[in-house]
Design a protein around this motif. Structure first.
Motif, PDB file in Angstrom:
ATOM      1  N   LYS A  80      14.649  18.727  41.536  1.00 37.61           N
ATOM      2  CA  LYS A  80      14.100  18.081  42.731  1.00 37.61           C
ATOM      3  C   LYS A  80      13.025  17.075  42.346  1.00 37.61           C
ATOM      4  O   LYS A  80      12.956  15.984  42.905  1.00 37.61           O
ATOM      5  CB  LYS A  80      13.546  19.140  43.691  1.00 37.61           C
ATOM      6  CG  LYS A  80      14.625  20.043  44.273  1.00 37.61           C
ATOM      7  CD  LYS A  80      14.028  21.146  45.131  1.00 37.61           C
ATOM      8  CE  LYS A  80      15.114  22.103  45.617  1.00 37.61           C
ATOM      9  NZ  LYS A  80      14.538  23.249  46.377  1.00 37.61           N
ATOM     10  N   GLN A  81      12.153  17.469  41.404  1.00 41.18           N
ATOM     11  CA  GLN A  81      11.158  16.556  40.849  1.00 41.18           C
ATOM     12  C   GLN A  81      11.168  16.696  39.332  1.00 41.18           C
ATOM     13  O   GLN A  81      11.291  17.797  38.793  1.00 41.18           O
ATOM     14  CB  GLN A  81       9.755  16.857  41.390  1.00 41.18           C
ATOM     15  CG  GLN A  81       9.509  16.359  42.806  1.00 41.18           C
ATOM     16  CD  GLN A  81       8.027  16.384  43.151  1.00 41.18           C
ATOM     17  OE1 GLN A  81       7.367  17.408  43.016  1.00 41.18           O
ATOM     18  NE2 GLN A  81       7.519  15.279  43.621  1.00 41.18           N
ATOM     19  N   LEU A  82      11.005  15.576  38.658  1.00 42.78           N
ATOM     20  CA  LEU A  82      11.102  15.517  37.211  1.00 42.78           C
ATOM     21  C   LEU A  82       9.745  15.111  36.621  1.00 42.78           C
ATOM     22  O   LEU A  82       9.113  14.165  37.095  1.00 42.78           O
ATOM     23  CB  LEU A  82      12.165  14.489  36.829  1.00 42.78           C
ATOM     24  CG  LEU A  82      12.822  14.563  35.459  1.00 42.78           C
ATOM     25  CD1 LEU A  82      13.531  15.892  35.254  1.00 42.78           C
ATOM     26  CD2 LEU A  82      13.810  13.406  35.302  1.00 42.78           C
ATOM     27  N   PHE A  83       9.327  15.850  35.605  1.00 40.91           N
ATOM     28  CA  PHE A  83       8.051  15.582  34.942  1.00 40.91           C
ATOM     29  C   PHE A  83       8.292  15.255  33.467  1.00 40.91           C
ATOM     30  O   PHE A  83       9.169  15.837  32.832  1.00 40.91           O
ATOM     31  CB  PHE A  83       7.127  16.794  35.022  1.00 40.91           C
ATOM     32  CG  PHE A  83       6.554  17.072  36.380  1.00 40.91           C
ATOM     33  CD1 PHE A  83       5.184  16.988  36.605  1.00 40.91           C
ATOM     34  CD2 PHE A  83       7.379  17.426  37.442  1.00 40.91           C
ATOM     35  CE1 PHE A  83       4.650  17.255  37.856  1.00 40.91           C
ATOM     36  CE2 PHE A  83       6.854  17.694  38.694  1.00 40.91           C
ATOM     37  CZ  PHE A  83       5.481  17.608  38.907  1.00 40.91           C
ATOM     38  N   LEU A  84       7.484  14.356  32.950  1.00 49.48           N
ATOM     39  CA  LEU A  84       7.533  14.000  31.533  1.00 49.48           C
ATOM     40  C   LEU A  84       6.656  14.975  30.761  1.00 49.48           C
ATOM     41  O   LEU A  84       5.431  14.968  30.904  1.00 49.48           O
ATOM     42  CB  LEU A  84       7.024  12.571  31.333  1.00 49.48           C
ATOM     43  CG  LEU A  84       7.090  12.036  29.903  1.00 49.48           C
ATOM     44  CD1 LEU A  84       8.501  11.537  29.602  1.00 49.48           C
ATOM     45  CD2 LEU A  84       6.081  10.906  29.689  1.00 49.48           C
ATOM     46  N   GLY A  85       7.276  15.846  29.953  1.00 49.40           N
ATOM     47  CA  GLY A  85       6.524  16.806  29.166  1.00 49.40           C
ATOM     48  C   GLY A  85       6.067  16.210  27.847  1.00 49.40           C
ATOM     49  O   GLY A  85       6.889  15.698  27.074  1.00 49.40           O
ATOM     50  N   VAL A  86       4.748  16.266  27.584  1.00 49.52           N
ATOM     51  CA  VAL A  86       4.180  15.653  26.381  1.00 49.52           C
ATOM     52  C   VAL A  86       3.172  16.596  25.728  1.00 49.52           C
ATOM     53  O   VAL A  86       2.550  17.411  26.412  1.00 49.52           O
ATOM     54  CB  VAL A  86       3.470  14.311  26.715  1.00 49.52           C
ATOM     55  CG1 VAL A  86       4.455  13.295  27.261  1.00 49.52           C
ATOM     56  CG2 VAL A  86       2.324  14.529  27.706  1.00 49.52           C
ATOM     57  N   PRO A  87       2.987  16.491  24.406  1.00 47.59           N
ATOM     58  CA  PRO A  87       1.915  17.247  23.755  1.00 47.59           C
ATOM     59  C   PRO A  87       0.578  16.546  23.968  1.00 47.59           C
ATOM     60  O   PRO A  87       0.516  15.314  24.065  1.00 47.59           O
ATOM     61  CB  PRO A  87       2.320  17.232  22.278  1.00 47.59           C
ATOM     62  CG  PRO A  87       3.206  16.035  22.118  1.00 47.59           C
ATOM     63  CD  PRO A  87       3.816  15.749  23.454  1.00 47.59           C
ATOM     64  N   ALA A  88      -0.495  17.347  24.056  1.00 51.29           N
ATOM     65  CA  ALA A  88      -1.818  16.785  24.321  1.00 51.29           C
ATOM     66  C   ALA A  88      -2.440  16.124  23.093  1.00 51.29           C
ATOM     67  O   ALA A  88      -3.430  15.400  23.218  1.00 51.29           O
ATOM     68  CB  ALA A  88      -2.753  17.879  24.833  1.00 51.29           C
ATOM     69  N   SER A  89      -1.855  16.383  21.929  1.00 43.98           N
ATOM     70  CA  SER A  89      -2.382  15.811  20.689  1.00 43.98           C
ATOM     71  C   SER A  89      -1.327  15.962  19.607  1.00 43.98           C
ATOM     72  O   SER A  89      -0.315  16.637  19.797  1.00 43.98           O
ATOM     73  CB  SER A  89      -3.667  16.534  20.256  1.00 43.98           C
ATOM     74  OG  SER A  89      -3.382  17.879  19.901  1.00 43.98           O
ATOM     75  N   THR A  90      -1.573  15.368  18.458  1.00 43.82           N
ATOM     76  CA  THR A  90      -0.647  15.528  17.339  1.00 43.82           C
ATOM     77  C   THR A  90      -0.627  16.977  16.854  1.00 43.82           C
ATOM     78  O   THR A  90       0.354  17.429  16.268  1.00 43.82           O
ATOM     79  CB  THR A  90      -1.031  14.609  16.172  1.00 43.82           C
ATOM     80  OG1 THR A  90      -2.410  14.844  15.826  1.00 43.82           O
ATOM     81  CG2 THR A  90      -0.865  13.143  16.545  1.00 43.82           C
TER      82      THR A  90
END
Length: 296
Positions: free
Chosen positions: A235-245
């Motif tokens: 229904k809704q799509l989110f971009l999953g990302v790491p907060a740091s290297t």
């Protein structure tokens, strides 16, 4: 000329449009619970940066096992020590933040071997974390908003039946469902579950997966994968990302690249819901959500 009379309905129209935008507004989701040095749940919510917090993880269940929380160094669930977070959960919710319990994780002892196990787990979750009743609620009497599926082991069967069983309780109180699949399509574990169309939020992990993540200044693989995901039943799509290297093995997107190159492109999708960050500890160290929240 007679004065022009403006209909009260016309005056209300801009207000209704703005309210609709707010109700579907984008936000930042974060995972909390896997580092005892990340601060309390209240600390996370009090930043004002997050609209969703996933408590991670219920990492033991299925196969005849007693379901078990693992909140790293935050509390000892075997002595009811995690009930200390009940009031903090309520405080987060009072500020409009949805708090979900995340199932699974990258390392845990969990599986679903049958439709019956899926139903049993749904009943357990409803009575111990959601709107039901139990004398042994691990997080106290706080009523969580929903359940997150961060399933990275245990096969790909019966998660759809778990989603359906949990959704069945929504006739009593809405149970929000979210999922955190890996970016390769189809996801090895959650494909059939996501295809049910029951997931309110799908925060795709665009990291630790080189074929569909950001790498060395190149956003093409990431954007191409995002565009494929927009055709999913999320229904809704989110971009999953790491907060740091330090938060992931690969796939970190510098905040300035995210805000100038990635978000302006993906926000055109009607399914765009926001950004998911792994995890609260690393976000606290890097200030990533502070850097991007004005652009999400």
């Amino acid at each position: 000329m007679a004065p022009r009379v403006v209909s009260p309905l016309l005056l209300l129209f801009p207000l209704l449009i703005s309210l609709l935008r707010l109700s579907h507004g984008a936000g930042i989701a974060v995972y909390w619970g896997q580092n005892g040095n990340e601060g309390s749940l209240a600390d996370a919510c009090n930043t004002g940066n997050y609209q969703f917090v996933n408590i991670a993880f219920l990492s033991t269940f299925g196969g005849g096992q007693t379901p078990q929380l693992n909140l790293a160094g935050h509390c000892d669930p075997t002595t009811n020590g995690c009930t200390i977070f009940s009031d903090q959960i309520k405080g987060c919710q009072a500020n409009g933040i949805k708090v979900l319990l995340s199932l699974g994780g990258a390392s845990g002892s969990y599986t679903l071997n049958s439709a019956d196990e899926a139903t049993q787990l749904a009943n357990y979750l409803w009575n111990n974390f959601l709107g039901g009743q139990s004398s042994s609620r691990p997080l106290g009497d706080a009523v969580l908003d929903g359940i997150d599926f961060d399933i990275e082991a245990g096969g790909g069967s019966h998660w759809d039946e778990l989603a359906q069983a949990l959704n069945g309780f929504s006739s009593q109180k809405k149970v929000y469902l979210s999922a955190a699949p890996q970016c390769p399509i189809p996801d090895a574990h959650l494909d059939s579950a996501i295809k049910t169309g029951l997931f309110d939020y799908v925060w795709v992990q665009f990291y630790n997966n080189p074929p569909c993540q950001y790498s060395s200044g190149n956003t093409n693989n990431l954007i191409n994968s995002w565009n494929q995901w927009t055709s999913s039943q999320a229904k809704q799509l989110f971009l999953g990302v790491p907060a740091s290297t330090a938060a992931a093995g690969s796939g970190f997107i510098p905040a300035d690249v995210l805000t100038s190159q990635v978000l302006p492109t993906i926000k055109s999708s009607p399914k765009y819901g926001g950004v998911m960050i792994w995890d609260r500890y690393n976000d606290g160290q890097s200030g990533y959500s502070n850097a991007i929240k004005g652009s999400v």
